[in-house]
Write a protein that holds these residues in place. Structure first.
Motif, PDB file in Angstrom:
ATOM      1  N   ASP A 108      10.901  -6.338   5.490  1.00  0.00           N
ATOM      2  CA  ASP A 108       9.741  -6.783   5.147  1.00  0.00           C
ATOM      3  C   ASP A 108       8.852  -5.731   3.973  1.00  0.00           C
ATOM      4  N   HIS A 109       8.977  -4.498   4.501  1.00  0.00           N
ATOM      5  CA  HIS A 109       7.914  -3.648   3.973  1.00  0.00           C
ATOM      6  C   HIS A 109       8.655  -2.871   2.530  1.00  0.00           C
ATOM      7  N   LEU A 110      10.106  -3.032   2.378  1.00  0.00           N
ATOM      8  CA  LEU A 110      10.500  -2.314   1.285  1.00  0.00           C
ATOM      9  C   LEU A 110      10.836  -3.130   0.289  1.00  0.00           C
ATOM     10  N   ILE A 154       7.605  -9.398   9.694  1.00  0.00           N
ATOM     11  CA  ILE A 154       7.256  -9.254  11.036  1.00  0.00           C
ATOM     12  C   ILE A 154       6.443 -10.061  11.917  1.00  0.00           C
ATOM     13  N   HIS A 155       5.071  -9.902  11.370  1.00  0.00           N
ATOM     14  CA  HIS A 155       4.424 -10.714  12.451  1.00  0.00           C
ATOM     15  C   HIS A 155       4.337 -12.158  12.469  1.00  0.00           C
ATOM     16  N   GLN A 156       4.736 -12.796  11.395  1.00  0.00           N
ATOM     17  CA  GLN A 156       4.685 -14.441  11.044  1.00  0.00           C
ATOM     18  C   GLN A 156       6.129 -14.539  11.777  1.00  0.00           C
ATOM     19  N   THR A 172       6.109  -1.721  16.199  1.00  0.00           N
ATOM     20  CA  THR A 172       5.806  -0.673  15.414  1.00  0.00           C
ATOM     21  C   THR A 172       5.285  -0.822  14.193  1.00  0.00           C
ATOM     22  N   ASP A 173       4.063  -1.685  14.586  1.00  0.00           N
ATOM     23  CA  ASP A 173       3.269  -1.857  13.336  1.00  0.00           C
ATOM     24  C   ASP A 173       2.016  -2.245  13.990  1.00  0.00           C
ATOM     25  N   SER A 174       0.603  -2.045  13.412  1.00  0.00           N
ATOM     26  CA  SER A 174      -0.617  -2.073  13.750  1.00  0.00           C
ATOM     27  C   SER A 174      -0.910  -3.437  13.961  1.00  0.00           C
ATOM     28  N   HIS A 175      -0.428  -4.258  13.202  1.00  0.00           N
ATOM     29  CA  HIS A 175      -0.953  -5.598  13.071  1.00  0.00           C
ATOM     30  C   HIS A 175       0.081  -6.689  14.147  1.00  0.00           C
ATOM     31  N   THR A 176       0.791  -5.820  15.266  1.00  0.00           N
ATOM     32  CA  THR A 176       1.161  -6.593  16.137  1.00  0.00           C
ATOM     33  C   THR A 176       0.519  -7.411  17.055  1.00  0.00           C
ATOM     34  N   SER A 368       0.677 -12.926   3.061  1.00  0.00           N
ATOM     35  CA  SER A 368       0.873 -11.780   3.910  1.00  0.00           C
ATOM     36  C   SER A 368       0.850 -12.261   5.352  1.00  0.00           C
ATOM     37  N   CYS A 369       0.949 -11.308   6.224  1.00  0.00           N
ATOM     38  CA  CYS A 369       1.055 -11.726   7.630  1.00  0.00           C
ATOM     39  C   CYS A 369      -0.065 -12.218   8.114  1.00  0.00           C
ATOM     40  N   THR A 370      -1.158 -11.989   7.485  1.00  0.00           N
ATOM     41  CA  THR A 370      -2.467 -12.507   7.820  1.00  0.00           C
ATOM     42  C   THR A 370      -2.736 -13.653   7.630  1.00  0.00           C
ATOM     43  N   ALA A 431       7.763 -11.295   2.307  1.00  0.00           N
ATOM     44  CA  ALA A 431       7.619  -9.912   2.483  1.00  0.00           C
ATOM     45  C   ALA A 431       6.362  -9.342   2.212  1.00  0.00           C
ATOM     46  N   CYS A 432       6.121  -8.182   2.562  1.00  0.00           N
ATOM     47  CA  CYS A 432       4.640  -7.377   2.435  1.00  0.00           C
ATOM     48  C   CYS A 432       4.323  -7.339   1.139  1.00  0.00           C
ATOM     49  N   GLY A 433       5.245  -6.725   0.246  1.00  0.00           N
ATOM     50  CA  GLY A 433       4.814  -6.675  -1.234  1.00  0.00           C
ATOM     51  C   GLY A 433       3.560  -5.841  -1.473  1.00  0.00           C
ATOM     52  N   PRO A 434       2.617  -6.576  -2.220  1.00  0.00           N
ATOM     53  CA  PRO A 434       1.451  -5.822  -2.648  1.00  0.00           C
ATOM     54  C   PRO A 434       0.360  -5.477  -1.387  1.00  0.00           C
ATOM     55  N   CYS A 435       0.769  -6.149  -0.606  1.00  0.00           N
ATOM     56  CA  CYS A 435      -0.176  -5.806   0.558  1.00  0.00           C
ATOM     57  C   CYS A 435       0.082  -4.100   0.992  1.00  0.00           C
ATOM     58  N   ILE A 436       1.129  -3.601   0.705  1.00  0.00           N
ATOM     59  CA  ILE A 436       1.280  -2.095   1.114  1.00  0.00           C
ATOM     60  C   ILE A 436       2.021  -1.374   0.105  1.00  0.00           C
ATOM     61  N   GLY A 437       1.343  -1.522  -1.217  1.00  0.00           N
ATOM     62  CA  GLY A 437       1.489  -0.762  -2.220  1.00  0.00           C
ATOM     63  C   GLY A 437       3.034  -1.149  -2.997  1.00  0.00           C
ATOM     64  N   PHE A 458      -5.525 -10.412   2.478  1.00  0.00           N
ATOM     65  CA  PHE A 458      -4.736  -9.531   3.326  1.00  0.00           C
ATOM     66  C   PHE A 458      -5.729  -8.891   4.408  1.00  0.00           C
ATOM     67  N   ASN A 459      -5.396  -7.997   5.078  1.00  0.00           N
ATOM     68  CA  ASN A 459      -6.126  -7.519   6.220  1.00  0.00           C
ATOM     69  C   ASN A 459      -6.793  -6.219   6.005  1.00  0.00           C
ATOM     70  N   ARG A 460      -6.221  -5.350   5.075  1.00  0.00           N
ATOM     71  CA  ARG A 460      -6.641  -3.967   5.111  1.00  0.00           C
ATOM     72  C   ARG A 460      -6.802  -3.439   3.362  1.00  0.00           C
ATOM     73  N   ALA A 464      -6.160   2.934  -2.992  1.00  0.00           N
ATOM     74  CA  ALA A 464      -4.798   2.963  -3.404  1.00  0.00           C
ATOM     75  C   ALA A 464      -3.771   2.273  -2.686  1.00  0.00           C
ATOM     76  N   ARG A 465      -4.208   1.287  -1.661  1.00  0.00           N
ATOM     77  CA  ARG A 465      -3.164   0.703  -0.959  1.00  0.00           C
ATOM     78  C   ARG A 465      -2.344  -0.336  -1.451  1.00  0.00           C
ATOM     79  N   ASN A 466      -2.873  -1.003  -2.563  1.00  0.00           N
ATOM     80  CA  ASN A 466      -2.066  -2.052  -3.006  1.00  0.00           C
ATOM     81  C   ASN A 466      -1.247  -1.872  -4.526  1.00  0.00           C
TER      82      ASN A 466
HETATM   83 FE1  SF4 Z   1       3.113  -6.227   5.999  1.00  0.00          FE
HETATM   84 FE2  SF4 Z   1       0.722  -5.904   5.078  1.00  0.00          FE
HETATM   85 FE3  SF4 Z   1       1.144  -7.221   7.384  1.00  0.00          FE
HETATM   86 FE4  SF4 Z   1       1.241  -4.634   7.192  1.00  0.00          FE
HETATM   87  S1  SF4 Z   1      -0.568  -5.842   6.916  1.00  0.00           S
HETATM   88  S2  SF4 Z   1       2.837  -6.170   7.972  1.00  0.00           S
HETATM   89  S3  SF4 Z   1       1.915  -4.452   5.302  1.00  0.00           S
HETATM   90  S4  SF4 Z   1       1.847  -8.058   5.284  1.00  0.00           S
END
Ligand code: SF4
Ligand code: MIC
Length: 773
Positions: A108-110, A154-156, A172-176, A368-370, A431-437, A458-460, A464-466
């Motif tokens: 999802d992140h790539l 992943i989280h969804q 292996t991700d902080s939003h688990t 996003s996952c949020t 996928a994560c896309g703009p949430c993670i740059g 999003f959550n974060r 420079a994150r996006n």
């Molecule tokens: Fe993906 Fe953003 Fe959720 Fe992290 S916070 S898992 S980068 S959508």
């Protein structure tokens, strides 16, 4: 218990091991004389590898909170593509043939968001084929479920397929913790921690303290679950949840949807909490049934009603309690640059003017996952319909990232996607896309030096994150508020009270959004190519995992050297000023492509950090005064055999579970990180990679040390021998460049096992020693 319920084969590896958990819970009740337990304690402690050992000498369960290390056996592991690479590379070095618990990998992140789903996905599959193939072959070999690119975030996917009341999982991700919305204890960790669970090694966690969050009243009008958590993040700040599990209770809980609860748990990561959790309730049951998992709801009903599991006991004591009345809650907008700068919508126009935040909004992004649930999107569609009927179009680019193929297909079937697309919204991949740059903006140059503001669900929102641009201000809010703002494009607009002028001279005002908790016609499966081939355990040792030595994307890991048994002698390479998140330590965006190649990704080490002594970003000075970029000097010192220390302030390593933020410093010759305080996941990641993370006993010592100073430990040898499970103190001699020296005290929080990681050079080295013994 599962025996009384007819569990179909497809759910066997998914249903939590209720019988074992209940047996453990009853045992703990006996050992603790039936003292009331919080919900979090019930679930966590029922996953202890040996409850008798933990409670042998302590009869009051709340007495171990914040003090004792627990040894736990999680039920499941989830990994996303960016972090799975390192997790699996570490797993490979253990030489084991299969994972000890069920696990899943999510690509999802790539995936870069640019033109829209179809083109972006094709492009991503091309540029990342080597990594996706590597992950897929690991999945085949070790019996892991593989969710390929475009399947969702992943989280969804975990919420829709794997989370369950009473489950304990690591991700292996902080939003688990998103999975806590469905009553699981789900904890974000680095890859090396995931390897503990994958290899069946007990996973260690300091018993968290428990913060009760009481919800009363009921949301109304524009307010949404997102506002509950953006408000909490504002109140608690990014450090306020460190060491805590947030346990929700109160009448208000029953009024919320399961996906809304997930949004709240998701962003508990933003206060540094270990995880967040909700008690089992009707909304969970409705969601389990809607996602084809009724037998889990049946089993959970028995666990709750007959055994009192999945809820807190009456009379339980929390370490702290906060309360929110949902009936009074306004929408909140958090940012820029930190998720805890929270402004209620009624004050936003004024605050944004006072602070000189850009008045023209440049983009709106939802999903996003949020926030990509059916409820979120149906409420958004209601707003878009209202505006479209009045003849309005979004005034700025409007992007949607659905959380999974299942939700995307359901939104498409129900006409919601069409509503969004007809108005001009661009639907990106699942996928994560703009949430993670991973966002190639078409509307402005990537290096624009002017500030611009984006509104996201999003959550974060670290710098420079996006879009990789340090001047982009990201304001976090609900998808409903983002959507309304997109039709105005102006930061002065308050959709609750203001109108938008129409070309015919009249004005338009939004009505509060309305939506459905769950799709009336059930969820749509979507395209089957986005599902794992076979979602069951089953290894295939024939599969070869080949990593090309020439590759610039993947590199097999060389074990780190064990500790030489001597005191450390290091120089301060960098003194960091202020906020230093894992995005500062190990930037994402363009660097994501090197997540499986430790050497290559290490060129990003601390490039976002600000030098306290000069105010410069990514600039440090050698002993002779020559300037270098930060990784450049680290490499030079590594080659000169000059180990180093980084000094920093509070909550160092805030944010993600990114273990590269620990691996890279270790790889480049770092030995010690000396700070005012750490974020939990990062501190553990450092320990796992054999670094020495320590905090100042007296914060004022930070001011007394400069870069270039010599830092020597005086009693490390002693400490390593003697310290038990409760951390300890280290004496450190600081020698200034002019030869003056003094001794300061630093604290560590290492358990016996973590000291062993340090001695062995890393946790993986230690696990290997154990397995070989
Ligand atoms: Fe993906 Fe953003 Fe959720 Fe992290 S916070 S898992 S980068 S959508
Ligand atoms: C994030 O949201 O910051 C990430 C990217 O999902 C990270 C994981 C990573 O960096 O691999 C996280 O939250 O842990």
């Amino acid at each position: 218990l599962a025996k009384h319920i007819n569990v179909p084969k497809r759910l066997e590896s998914i249903i939590p091991p209720y019988s074992k958990l209940l047996t453990n819970m009853h045992k703990i009740r006996e050992l603790t004389g039936n003292k009331p337990l919080t919900l979090a304690e019930k679930i966590l402690y029922s996953h202890l590898t040996d409850p008798e050992e933990t409670f042998a000498t302590i009869s009051d369960p709340s007495a171990i909170r914040g003090k004792q290390y627990l040894k736990l056996s999680p039920d499941r592991v989830a990994m996303q593509d960016a972090s799975a690479q390192m997790a699996l590379l570490q797993f490979i070095t253990t030489g084991l043939k299969q994972t000890s618990v069920p696990a899943s990998i999510h690509c999802d992140h790539l995936i870069v968001g640019k033109e829209g789903e179809r083109l972006d996905l094709e492009q991503a599959k091309g540029t990342n084929s080597e990594v996706f193939n590597f992950l897929q072959s690991c999945a085949k070999k070790y019996g892991i479920s593989f969710w390929g690119p475009g399947s969702g975030i992943i989280h969804q996917i975990v919420l829709e397929n794997y989370s369950a009341p009473g489950l304990m999982m690591l991700g292996t991700d902080s939003h688990t913790p998103n999975a806590g919305g469905l009553g699981a204890i789900a904890i974000g960790v680095g890859g090396a921690d995931a390897v503990d669970a994958l290899t069946g090694t007990p996973w260690e966690l300091k018993a968290p303290r428990i913060m009760g969050v009481k919800l009363t009243g009921q949301l109304n009008g524009w307010s949404s679950p997102k506002d509950i958590i953006t408000k909490i993040v504002g109140d608690l700040t990014v450090r306020g949840g460190t060491g805590f599990i947030l346990e929700y209770f109160g009448e208000g809980v029953k009024t919320l949807s399961c996906t809304g609860l997930a949004t709240i748990c998701n962003m508990g990561a933003e206060v540094g909490a270990t995880t967040s959790i909700f008690p089992y309730q009707d909304a969970h049951k409705r969601f389990l049934i809607a996602t084809n998992r009724k037998p889990i709801a049946d089993a959970a009903d028995i666990a709750l009603n007959e055994h009192g599991f999945l809820k807190a006991d009456a009379g339980v004591e929390y370490d702290d309690v906060i309360e929110i009345n949902l009936s009074d809650l306004e929408p909140h907008i958090n940012g820029p640059f930190t998720p805890d700068l929270s402004t209620p919508i009624s004050k936003y126009a004024e605050t944004s003017k006072e602070n000189n935040w850009p008045q023209k909004i440049s983009s709106g992004l939802i999903g996003s996952c949020t926030n990509s649930s059916y409820q979120d999107m149906s409420r958004v569609a209601d707003l878009v319909n209202q505006a479209s009927k009045a003849g309005l179009k979004p005034k700025i680019p409007f992007y949607v990232t659905p959380g999974s193929e299942q939700i995307r297909a359901t939104l498409e079937r129900d006409g919601i996607m069409k509503t969004l697309q007809n108005s001009g919204a661009i639907v990106l991949s699942n996928a994560c896309g703009p949430c993670i740059g991973q966002w190639e903006r078409n509307d402005m140059p990537p290096d624009s030096t002017e500030t611009n503001s984006i509104f996201t669900s999003f959550n974060r929102n670290f710098r420079a994150r996006n879009d990789g641009n340090r001047n982009t201000m990201n304001f976090l809010t609900s998808p409903e508020i983002v959507t309304a703002m997109v039709f105005s494009g102006n930061a002065q607009f308050n959709p609750l009270t203001d109108t938008i002028p129409l070309p015919n001279g009249q004005t338009f005002q939004f009505n509060p959004p309305k939506g459905d908790e769950l799709p009336n016609r059930g969820f749509e499966h979507g395209r089957s190519e986005f599902y794992p081939e076979k979602d069951s355990k089953g290894t295939n040792n024939e599969v070869e995992i080949s990593v090309n030595p020439e590759s610039d994307r993947l590199q097999l890991l060389e074990p780190f050297k064990p500790w030489n048994g001597k005191e450390l002698r290091t120089n301060v390479i960098l003194k960091v000023e202020g906020k230093c998140t894992t995005d500062h330590i190990s930037a994402a965006g363009v660097w994501l492509k090197y997540k499986g190649h430790l050497e290559n990704i290490s060129y990003n080490t601390l490039i976002g950090a600000q030098n306290k002594e000069t105010g410069e970003v990514n600039k440090v000075y050698d002993i002779d005064g020559k300037p270098y970029d930060i990784p450049g000097l680290m490499i030079k010192w590594k080659n000169e055999n000059r180990p180093w220390t980084v000094l920093a302030e509070h909550n160092y390593g805030e944010g993600s579970a990114r273990e590269h933020a620990a691996l890279s410093p270790r790889f480049l010759g770092g030995q010690m990180i000396l700070v005012k305080s750490f974020a939990r996941i990062h501190e553990t990641n450092l320990k796992k990679q054999g670094m020495l993370p320590v905090t100042f006993a007296d914060e004022a010592d930070y001011d007394k040390i400069s870069s270039g100073d010599l830092i020597e430990t005086l009693n490390l040898v002693d400490m390593v021998e003697k310290d038990g499970n409760n951390g300890g103190t280290l004496d450190i001699k600081v020698t200034k460049r002019d030869g003056n020296s003094f001794v300061i005290k630093a604290k560590h929080t290492m358990s016996k096992d973590q000291i062993n990681f340090f001695k062995a050079g890393s946790a993986i080295n230690y696990i290997k020693e154990l397995k070989e013994a």
